[in-house]
Structures are given as structure tokens and as C-alpha cells.
Design a protein around this motif. Structure first.
Motif, mmCIF file in Angstrom:
data_model
loop_
_atom_site.group_PDB
_atom_site.id
_atom_site.type_symbol
_atom_site.label_atom_id
_atom_site.label_comp_id
_atom_site.label_asym_id
_atom_site.label_seq_id
_atom_site.Cartn_x
_atom_site.Cartn_y
_atom_site.Cartn_z
ATOM 1 N N TYR A 99 0.513 -1.801 -10.237
ATOM 2 C CA TYR A 99 1.227 -2.592 -9.236
ATOM 3 C C TYR A 99 0.344 -2.697 -7.997
ATOM 4 N N PHE A 100 0.520 -3.795 -7.284
ATOM 5 C CA PHE A 100 -0.253 -3.987 -6.047
ATOM 6 C C PHE A 100 0.703 -4.058 -4.863
ATOM 7 N N GLN A 101 0.280 -3.539 -3.752
ATOM 8 C CA GLN A 101 1.043 -3.721 -2.507
ATOM 9 C C GLN A 101 0.057 -4.032 -1.386
ATOM 10 N N ARG A 102 0.354 -5.122 -0.674
ATOM 11 C CA ARG A 102 -0.556 -5.549 0.379
ATOM 12 C C ARG A 102 -0.481 -4.605 1.575
ATOM 13 N N ILE A 103 -1.613 -4.441 2.208
ATOM 14 C CA ILE A 103 -1.647 -3.674 3.458
ATOM 15 C C ILE A 103 -1.852 -4.693 4.572
ATOM 16 N N GLN A 104 -0.918 -4.693 5.520
ATOM 17 C CA GLN A 104 -0.849 -5.767 6.517
ATOM 18 C C GLN A 104 -1.614 -5.409 7.794
ATOM 19 N N PRO A 105 -2.566 -6.283 8.219
ATOM 20 C CA PRO A 105 -3.211 -6.031 9.512
ATOM 21 C C PRO A 105 -2.202 -6.329 10.630
ATOM 22 N N LEU A 106 -2.141 -5.452 11.631
ATOM 23 C CA LEU A 106 -1.128 -5.623 12.684
ATOM 24 C C LEU A 106 -1.673 -6.283 13.951
ATOM 25 N N GLY A 107 -2.925 -6.114 14.207
ATOM 26 C CA GLY A 107 -3.433 -6.686 15.457
ATOM 27 C C GLY A 107 -4.923 -6.898 15.360
ATOM 28 N N PRO A 147 -9.035 4.659 11.746
ATOM 29 C CA PRO A 147 -7.932 3.700 11.769
ATOM 30 C C PRO A 147 -6.712 4.254 11.041
ATOM 31 N N VAL A 148 -5.517 3.811 11.481
ATOM 32 C CA VAL A 148 -4.267 4.338 10.939
ATOM 33 C C VAL A 148 -3.551 3.260 10.141
ATOM 34 N N VAL A 149 -2.960 3.660 9.018
ATOM 35 C CA VAL A 149 -2.056 2.787 8.270
ATOM 36 C C VAL A 149 -0.682 3.440 8.331
ATOM 37 N N ALA A 150 0.330 2.694 8.735
ATOM 38 C CA ALA A 150 1.685 3.242 8.736
ATOM 39 C C ALA A 150 2.403 2.748 7.493
ATOM 40 N N LEU A 162 10.096 -1.882 13.594
ATOM 41 C CA LEU A 162 9.096 -0.827 13.381
ATOM 42 C C LEU A 162 7.695 -1.379 13.625
ATOM 43 N N ALA A 163 7.479 -2.601 13.126
ATOM 44 C CA ALA A 163 6.162 -3.218 13.304
ATOM 45 C C ALA A 163 5.850 -3.339 14.796
ATOM 46 N N GLU A 164 6.876 -3.692 15.578
ATOM 47 C CA GLU A 164 6.663 -3.843 17.024
ATOM 48 C C GLU A 164 6.252 -2.520 17.656
ATOM 49 N N ARG A 165 6.972 -1.472 17.292
ATOM 50 C CA ARG A 165 6.655 -0.161 17.866
ATOM 51 C C ARG A 165 5.256 0.297 17.458
ATOM 52 N N LEU A 166 4.901 0.005 16.216
ATOM 53 C CA LEU A 166 3.578 0.429 15.742
ATOM 54 C C LEU A 166 2.482 -0.342 16.472
ATOM 55 N N LEU A 207 1.860 1.090 19.733
ATOM 56 C CA LEU A 207 1.061 2.326 19.683
ATOM 57 C C LEU A 207 -0.398 2.040 19.322
ATOM 58 N N GLY A 208 -0.684 0.775 19.012
ATOM 59 C CA GLY A 208 -2.060 0.408 18.674
ATOM 60 C C GLY A 208 -2.409 0.685 17.224
ATOM 61 N N VAL A 209 -1.380 0.766 16.356
ATOM 62 C CA VAL A 209 -1.642 1.008 14.926
ATOM 63 C C VAL A 209 -2.168 -0.281 14.290
ATOM 64 N N PRO A 210 -3.343 -0.259 13.663
ATOM 65 C CA PRO A 210 -3.938 -1.508 13.176
ATOM 66 C C PRO A 210 -3.383 -2.018 11.842
ATOM 67 N N TYR A 211 -2.799 -1.138 11.004
ATOM 68 C CA TYR A 211 -2.344 -1.592 9.689
ATOM 69 C C TYR A 211 -0.932 -1.077 9.397
ATOM 70 N N ALA A 212 -0.182 -1.897 8.676
ATOM 71 C CA ALA A 212 1.143 -1.479 8.237
ATOM 72 C C ALA A 212 1.301 -1.837 6.770
ATOM 73 N N GLN A 213 2.156 -1.076 6.111
ATOM 74 C CA GLN A 213 2.381 -1.296 4.686
ATOM 75 C C GLN A 213 3.867 -1.081 4.464
ATOM 76 N N GLY A 214 4.510 -1.971 3.736
ATOM 77 C CA GLY A 214 5.927 -1.751 3.490
ATOM 78 C C GLY A 214 6.628 -2.984 2.971
ATOM 79 N N TYR A 215 7.907 -2.770 2.655
ATOM 80 C CA TYR A 215 8.691 -3.843 2.045
ATOM 81 C C TYR A 215 8.812 -5.050 2.970
ATOM 82 N N LEU A 216 8.658 -4.807 4.280
ATOM 83 C CA LEU A 216 8.717 -5.923 5.225
ATOM 84 C C LEU A 216 7.690 -6.986 4.855
ATOM 85 N N TYR A 217 6.549 -6.543 4.385
ATOM 86 C CA TYR A 217 5.464 -7.480 4.087
ATOM 87 C C TYR A 217 5.357 -7.788 2.600
#
Ligand code: C2E
Ligand code: CA
Ligand code: CA
Length: 607
Positions: free
Chosen positions: A366-374, A559-562, A570-574, A577-587
């Protein structure tokens, strides 16, 4: 004849001067001093004063006769030892002379050769006796000296023995105790359990092993440092000691885990577990003016005849601890025999299912995308790959939390990990356009797989044979796994890193990793565990944890992945905090993706 008489003295006692003269003339020997007395009384006085070596004593004398004189000489300590030879006339009672203490007698009329022979004999005997006495005295003195020395030596020896005994006690204390908390260590527990299991075989009177995990220990360790962590462990050990019965055996198993061995049946041990839980609920660890709540998770494992080894009991204990953790929250759990047997059955079942799945290619990627946040994110698309099991029987896809544990327990995980690597590298490199659009793909590796020293070479030769650019591969290792096998993990990582492979520290925040570990292992990024992220907009403690982990990673320029980003808040809060990557069902929910699906996903990223 001169030798024995040299420097000897002789006392002749006779009331008749002619007799004395006669004897003197016979005994005119060089070196022999001759004294004379003409009565018993004078003889006694002279003998006492001059201490002659021999006395020739006439029997018939006026005043006290020879026998009486002899008796008195023998009665005086000063003269008792001087040999007396009677000079007897015909008719004197020789036997009486011996009774009085005489040594010998000479019969009158005396003959010169006999007188000399007797005198010589007695003087020599006397001299030998004296020498013997001297030797005896010296010997006695030496015996006394030796005795004194021996007493002294004995005392020293005793001191040395005591010292050695003290050192031995100290050594065996160190070998059996945890040096931080001073409770017993794992080795000591093992010894105790082995003894208990032997007793249980003979008569099963009931006993339990209680496991205690401190859920938030690492927060203290991380926020306040090791000194605080050690202090917390000590306080916990003291609390346990205060709650337990004197016979209960308390041990620290390492990390934040303690074990109690109680020789009582479960119905008597459960109340203790509840009491411990209660005390922890009211407990706060205070450090630098701040208070930290510490949760305890307890599992009680009844020990019965079926257990044959320490390892077997500890495996059950690990299972019980895992179930407590899985259920979450502070809790007390009694790990019943039937429960664990059911678990064991299920787990054995899993072993067959997994072997079967490996043989019949029932695993899926299975694949899950890792989303760049900023703007801090690097360009290009990233994916994490996740394994799934296709269960042909139920026609359902099974997620890894169900089977990773059994796969690790039955040593099948490395085959699954190797399958995933082969599959992911093979499929992506078979599709150059997909590979071109992807900046990085992550693969998860279990710490168990890292133990195999050949794995690094396998990965390298796979990269080479499919022509997969090593810098596009990221390997995710979970925190606790990396730490358990620190040296193996280090070798593995350094080998691959030299070729450009990247590493992510997965599930950060759940294990014992700290700043120090993070510095020791060459990670390129950090993935903050979803459990901290998913509710950080409502849970302050978790928000603070995320913030501190981001800070820590920033300090190391990692670099951090949340993970588990399920809602926009959650994405806004991350982002804040300057978190560059997010991963989750949102994306993106993990899904099986065909080449076409991957291409479609990449399209926006492609120029
Ligand atoms: P992980 O590496 O931390 O993977 C993230 C897990 O979180 C995945 O579960 C993923 O499906 C799930 N997830 C992603 N986004 C969200 C979200 O927004 N909300 C929620 N609730 N969950 C989300 P999955 O696929 O079940 O994998 C679980 C764990 O199994 C993984 O945790 C990883 O530790 C392990 N695993 C997965 N694939 C492999 C593999 O190929 N080899 C090894 N050794 N372990 C694997
Ligand atoms: Ca992962
Ligand atoms: Ca993770």
C-alpha cells in the motif's frame, strides 16, 4: 674424664675430716671445685648458697644424719634437683637412702676408680639435665613467641577473611542488584523464578509475577534529563518496597519496567496491584518546581506448573504487558491462563498463516502520500509504503498491527520486510516515469530484520540490480527497535547511508529515544508518532510533546514528519510549529496503487 667435671662443683659432707681429705685426694680433677661440710646443717646452708652440682653425703653424722639431710635438701626447691650420692658404711640401710631421695650410693671403704666413675657419671648426667632444661626453657620461650605470632597472624587472617567476605558480599550485591534503584536486577529475578518454578513443580501453592510499566517515564527523562529519570526510578522502587510484603521480590528489568515476584495466589496479589495503581494515581514526580504525573500499567501473571522456564514466563509477561499497553490508559490486568493460551493459539495460527502468505504471495504493497506543508519541504513527491496481508479465506485485507507482532515472534518479519523491499524497488524501477516524479519512497524495517548482518548488502545489491537511485530510498526504523539494537542499527545505517540511502526515525516519542540516541544514529528525518499528533489541538500535554520533539529535531537540523493528520486544524497547528511534512487520512488514505494510479498522483508534481 676432664670434660664433664669442668666448671662443676661438688659438695662433700662428712663429720670425719679424714674421710673428706680422702675423697678430695681422689677427686683432684682440673676444673672441679670441691666444697666440704662437716655436718648436715652446714651442708644444707652451703648447698643452698653454692648450688653444687653433686653432693657426696655421709650417712652417720651427729646432729641430723645423712638421710634427714637428704630429705631436707629434696624438700627445698633451691636444692631439690641436686643429686645426692650417699657414702655408706656397712650396715647402713641403702634402701632408706633411695627413699630419702638419694640418686646413688658409694660403699665405704671407697675406691678411687669407683668414686671418680660415679662422680663423673652424676656430674655428666647433671650437666646433660641442665642442658636439657635450658633447651626446654628456650623451646618453651620459642613456643610462647610462636604462639604470640600465631595469635597475631590469626587475627590478621581473620581480618583478611572478613575483608574478603565483605568484598564478596559487595560483588554479589552488585551482580544481583540494579545500581540505580538498589532493588534486584533481572539476573536475580531469573534465579528467584527458577527456584520458584522448581518449588511449584513439587507443590503449587500459588505465586504471581507482577509487571509494572511507567507510561510517562520518558517524558521526565527527556524533559528533565537522566538524573531526574534515575531519581524517579528510585522513588518508584521505594514506593513499591513500601507497599509490598517483606517476602515479595522486587526487581527492575531495565528501562521503566519493574517486576514483583509474590509467593501468593492471584486473589491475594490483585489487591496489591490495585493498591499500587491507586498510589500512582495520586503520585506526582516533582523536579525543578514542576510536577509530572506518572501512570503505571500493571499486569499480573499467575505462575503455575505449566511454566518450565524463566524465558517462557517472561514471554508471557511481555505478552501481558503488550495487552495492557494496547488497551491503553492506566490499568491493572490479570493475565489469566486461558487468556494467554488463547493468545498463544492465535499466535501459532498466525505463524502458519504468514508462512502460507509468503509462499503464495499474499502480501500487498500500500502507498500513502507524505504531504509537504510549507516552503521548508523539499520539492518532489514522497510516499510511504505499508504492507498488507490478503486473507483469501475471508477475502479481506489485513492491516499490519494484527500480524507484525506474531511475525516478529516467529522470526518471519525479515522475510516480509525483504519481500516489501524487493517488491517496492522492483515495481518503481520498472516504471521510469513514476520513479522520475517521486523524490523519495519509504519502506518500514523491523528492528528484528536489522539484526541480520547480511541485510545491508542485500539492500545494496537490490538497488544496484534494479537501477534504483539509493538517494530516493528512505528506510523507517521505529524508535524502540533502533535503540534495542543500537550497535546493529548503527552498522546497518552507516553502510547504507554511505551510498545515499536516507533513514527516518519512526514513531518518535513512544520509546525511550532521547536527544542522545538521536545524535548517535545517523537519521535524516524524524516521524512524530500519530498518538501525539491526532489530538494535539485539544490535548495540551500532547501539544507540548509535539512542540518539544519539533524543537529537538530542529536542534539537530532533522526535518519532521507528523503522522495521523486527520483534520485541517492539525495541519494548521503543525504549520505554525514549522513542521515541513504531514501524513494522514486528511491527505491520503493508504491504498494499493497501480502504475497508472501512481502516475496520476504524480501528475501535478511533474513539470
Ligand atoms: P507506521 O510506520 O507508523 O505507519 C503509519 C500507520 O498509520 C499505518 O498503519 C497507516 O495506515 C496509519 N495511518 C496513516 N495515516 C493515518 C491517519 O491519519 N490516522 C490513522 N488513524 N492512522 C493513519 P498500518 O499500515 O496499519 O501500519 C501500522 C504499522 O505497521 C506501521 O506503523 C509500521 O510500524 C508497521 N508496518 C507497516 N508496513 C510495514 C512493513 O512493510 N514492514 C514492517 N516491518 N513494518 C510495517
Ligand atoms: Ca512508518
Ligand atoms: Ca509511525
Amino acid at each position: 674424664m676432664t670434660q664433664p667435671v669442668a666448671s662443676s662443683s661438688l659438695l662433700i659432707v662428712d663429720d670425719t675430716p679424714e674421710n673428706i681429705d680422702l675423697l678430695v685426694s681422689m677427686l683432684a680433677l682440673p676444673g672441679l671445685q670441691i666444697l666440704a661440710a662437716n655436718s648436715g646443717e652446714r651442708a644444707l646452708a652451703l648447698a643452698e648458697r653454692k648450688q653444687p652440682d653433686l653432693i657426696l653425703l655421709d650417712v652417720m653424722m651427729p646432729g641430723i644424719d645423712g638421710f634427714e639431710t637428704c630429705r631436707r635438701l629434696k624438700a627445698q626447691a633451691a636444692t631439690a634437683d641436686i643429686p645426692v650420692v650417699f657414702v655408706t658404711a656397712l650396715g647402713d640401710d641403702v634402701a632408706k637412702g633411695f627413699e630419702a631421695g638419694g640418686a646413688d650410693y658409694l660403699a665405704k671403704p671407697v675406691r678411687a676408680d669407683e668414686v671418680r666413675a660415679r662422680v663423673h657419671h652424676h656430674l655428666e648426667r647433671r650437666r646433660l639435665l641442665r642442658e636439657l632444661q635450658q633447651v626446654n626453657a628456650q623451646l618453651e620461650q620459642r613456643v610462647q613467641e610462636r604462639t604470640r605470632e600465631l595469635v597475631q597472624l590469626n587475627r590478621q587472617l581473620r581480618e583478611e577473611i572478613n575483608e574478603r567476605r565483605f568484598m564478596q558480599d559487595r560483588l554479589s550485591y552488585l551482580a544481583t542488584h540494579d545500581f540505580i534503584t538498589r532493588v534486584y536486577n533481572r539476573d536475580a529475578l531469573e534465579e528467584q523464578v527458577v527456584r520458584l518454578l522448581a518449588d511449584t513443580q513439587r507443590s503449587d501453592n500459588g505465586a504471581c509475577l507482577m509487571l509494572l510499566d511507567l507510561a510517562r517515564f520518558r517524558i521526565v527523562n527527556e524533559a528533565c534529563g537522566y538524573i531526574a529519570g534515575d531519581e524517579l526510578l528510585r522513588q518508584v522502587a521505594d514506593m513499591l518496597a513500601a507497599l509490598c510484603l517483606p517476602d515479595d521480590f522486587i526487581a527492575r528489568l531495565g528501562g521503566d519496567r519493574f517486576a514483583l515476584l509474590c509467593r501468593r495466589p492471584p486473589d491475594q496479589v490483585m489487591p496489591l496491584a490495585q493498591r499500587i495503581k491507586g498510589v500512582f494515581e495520586g503520585f506526582e514526580f516533582v523536579w525543578d518546581g514542576r510536577a509530572y504525573r506518572i501512570d503505571a500499567r500493571l499486569a499480573v501473571i499467575p505462575i503455575h506448573r505449566d511454566f518450565v522456564s524463566f524465558d517462557q514466563l517472561m514471554t508471557k509477561a511481555d505478552e501481558a504487558a503488550y495487552l495492557v499497553r494496547r488497551d491503553g490508559g492506566p490499568s491493572v490486568r490479570l493475565h489469566r491462563a486461558d487468556v494467554h493460551e488463547a493468545d498463544a493459539r492465535e499466535s501459532v495460527n498466525w505463524a502458519y498463516r504468514l508462512m502460507d502468505a509468503l509462499k503464495h504471495q499474499h502480501f500487498r504493497v500500500y502507498f500513502q502520500r507524505i504531504q509537504p506543508l510549507g516552503e521548508r519541504a523539499a520539492p518532489g513527491l514522497r510516499f510511504e509504503t505499508l504492507v498488507r496481508l490478503w486473507d483469501a479465506e475471508t477475502q479481506r485485507v489485513v492491516a499490519p498491527p494484527a500480524f507484525i507482532g506474531p511475525a516478529e515472534r516467529y522470526q518471519l518479519i525479515d522475510q516480509i520486510d525483504r519481500w516489501m523491499l524487493r517488491e517496492v524497488l522492483g515495481r518503481l524501477s520498472a516504471s521510469p516515469s513514476v520513479l522520475a516524479g517521486m523524490s523519495q519512497v519509504s519502506v518500514n524495517l523491523s528492528a528484528y530484520s536489522l539484526r541480520d548482518p547480511t541485510l545491508a548488502d542485500t539492500v545494496l545489491s537490490q538497488l544496484q540490480s534494479c537501477g534504483f537511485p539509493p538517494h530516493k530510498l528512505c528506510i523507517e526504523i521505529t524508535e524502540s527497535g533502533a535503540i534495542v539494537n543500537l550497535s546493529a542499527a548503527k552498522v546497518f545505517m552507516e553502510t547504507l547511508k554511505a551510498h545515499g540511502v536516507a533513514f527516518a526515525l519512526d514513531d518518535f516519542g513512544t520509546g525511550f529515544a532521547s536527544f542522545g540516541y538521536l545524535k548517535q544514529l545517523p537519521f535524516n528525518s524524524v516521524k512524530i508518532d500519530g498518538a501525539f499528533v491526532r489530538d494535539m489541538d485539544t490535548d495540551h500535554a500532547n501539544a507540548a510533546m509535539v512542540a518539544s520533539m519539533v524543537q529537538m529535531a530542529d536542534a539537530l537540523a532533522l526535518p519532521v514528519v507528523a503522522e495521523f493528520v486527520e483534520r485541517p486544524a492539525l495541519a494548521e497547528r503543525l504549520k505554525a510549529l514549522g513542521v515541513p511534512y504531514a501524513q494522514g487520512y486528511l491527505y491520503h488514505r493508504p491504498e494499493e496503487m497501480t502504475e497508472a494510479a501512481l502516475q496520476a498522483a504524480l501528475k501535478p508534481a511533474l513539470p
